[in-house]
Design an enzyme around this catalytic site. Structure first.
Site, PDB file in Angstrom:
ATOM      1  CG  LEU A 258      -6.407  -8.152   8.005  1.00 42.80           C
ATOM      2  CD1 LEU A 258      -6.903  -9.531   8.408  1.00 42.80           C
ATOM      3  CD2 LEU A 258      -4.895  -8.154   7.863  1.00 42.80           C
TER       4      LEU A 258
ATOM      5  CD  GLU B 250     -12.703  -5.350  -2.639  1.00 40.96           C
ATOM      6  OE1 GLU B 250     -13.545  -6.130  -2.149  1.00 40.96           O
ATOM      7  OE2 GLU B 250     -11.527  -5.688  -2.881  1.00 40.96           O
TER       8      GLU B 250
ATOM      9  CB  SER C 156      -8.124  -5.632  -4.176  1.00 44.87           C
ATOM     10  OG  SER C 156      -8.678  -4.352  -4.433  1.00 44.87           O
TER      11      SER C 156
ATOM     12  CG  LEU D  61      10.004 -16.869  -3.161  1.00 48.29           C
ATOM     13  CD1 LEU D  61       9.599 -16.959  -1.686  1.00 48.29           C
ATOM     14  CD2 LEU D  61      10.519 -15.469  -3.483  1.00 48.29           C
TER      15      LEU D  61
ATOM     16  CG  ASP E 275      -2.005   1.023   1.170  1.00 49.91           C
ATOM     17  OD1 ASP E 275      -2.297   1.522   0.061  1.00 49.91           O
ATOM     18  OD2 ASP E 275      -2.587   1.335   2.227  1.00 49.91           O
TER      19      ASP E 275
ATOM     20  CG  HIS F  31       0.469   2.322  -9.567  1.00 50.78           C
ATOM     21  ND1 HIS F  31       0.088   1.804  -8.346  1.00 50.78           N
ATOM     22  CD2 HIS F  31      -0.560   3.118  -9.983  1.00 50.78           C
ATOM     23  CE1 HIS F  31      -1.122   2.255  -8.030  1.00 50.78           C
ATOM     24  NE2 HIS F  31      -1.528   3.053  -9.006  1.00 50.78           N
TER      25      HIS F  31
END
Length: 270
Positions: A215, A87, A85, A151, A40, A57
């Protein structure tokens, strides 16, 4: 500036840290197996510098590169990044277009190095909503790294926990209606098999950058017992050094999973 030119301008500004960054001595036994991050602060980072959100970004792509490298170097097995997300589709169309261009560009650029470093790319979310070219780029990255066993880099794209849980319940209800599943047989472990993360362990540590302490619809089921760490650092400024400091903080936490400290610290019975 239109979205395409904005993306290209932002991309040309991306500069990565060298691989010679010092890695502190971390006790391998205390390194979390799975780290999840809510990335964020890109927009605020850009606004503080009087820049467009696309530059924020793009700078965030640097942090993805650096933290992925750091996670791989210190032995973390799973790194799950909340990249876009469900959203986020409600954001201005120009910003969404910028993000889609950046996602496709970044995965094409990063895949060869990820493969060389034995990193396996996984996708989590409703990928079908992404532009076809971005879907193709992402699937090509997954295919190129499918044999890597270092990973696991899990990219959450067009993802939200409520979407994931609703989808799981819908599938369970369908199977029950068809008689293929007995509702009495649905346990927590059985339910987890219908989640997008069924092949991964729950995150041991969940980090959110940018100063917010929530969250935001991310891994709500999986994070039930995750250790949480909130930092005011905006994602583009999130460094390897701060990441290693958070891992050090994690190493001193006592994870009880509902038990008492005495139970957790009791000698193991042979």
């Amino acid at each position: 500036m239109n979205s395409a030119s904005g993306v290209q301008f932002a991309i040309t500004k991306i500069e990565k840290m060298t691989e010679s960054d010092n890695i502190p001595k971390i006790n391998k036994g205390s390194v979390p197996r799975h780290v999840a991050i809510i990335m964020d602060g890109n927009g605020r980072w850009a606004r503080q510098r009087m820049q467009g959100r696309s530059e924020g970004h793009a700078e965030g792509v640097n942090s993805v590169h650096n933290i992925t490298q750091a996670a791989s170097d210190c032995g973390i097995k799973y790194l799950t990044l909340y990249a876009f997300s469900t959203e986020n589709w409600a954001r201005p169309a120009e910003e969404v277009d910028t993000l889609m261009h950046l996602i496709g560009w970044a995965i094409r650029k990063e895949t060869p190095e990820l493969k060389a470093n034995n990193v396996h790319i996984n996708l989590i979310g409703d990928i079908s909503r992404l532009p076809e070219q971005v879907q193709a780029d992402l699937r090509a990255g997954c295919e190129a790294t499918k044999d890597c066993d270092g990973l696991n880099l899990n990219l959450c794209l067009s993802y939200s926990s409520r979407w994931e849980l609703t989808r799981a319940v819908r599938e369970i209800a369908r199977l029950a209606a068809e008689g293929a599943l007995n509702p009495d047989d649905i346990s927590e472990s059985a339910f987890e098999q219908y989640l997008s993360t069924s092949q991964f362990p729950d995150p041991d540590l969940l980090i959110r950058t940018g100063g917010e302490q929530r969250l935001s619809n991310f891994l709500l089921w999986q994070a039930a017992y995750s250790e949480l760490y909130f930092t005011p650092t905006l994602w583009p400024d999130f460094s390897k050094e701060e990441f290693f400091g958070i891992l050090e903080d994690f190493s001193h936490r006592e994870r009880r999973f509902g038990k008492t400290s005495d139970q957790v610290n009791a000698p193991t019975q042979i």
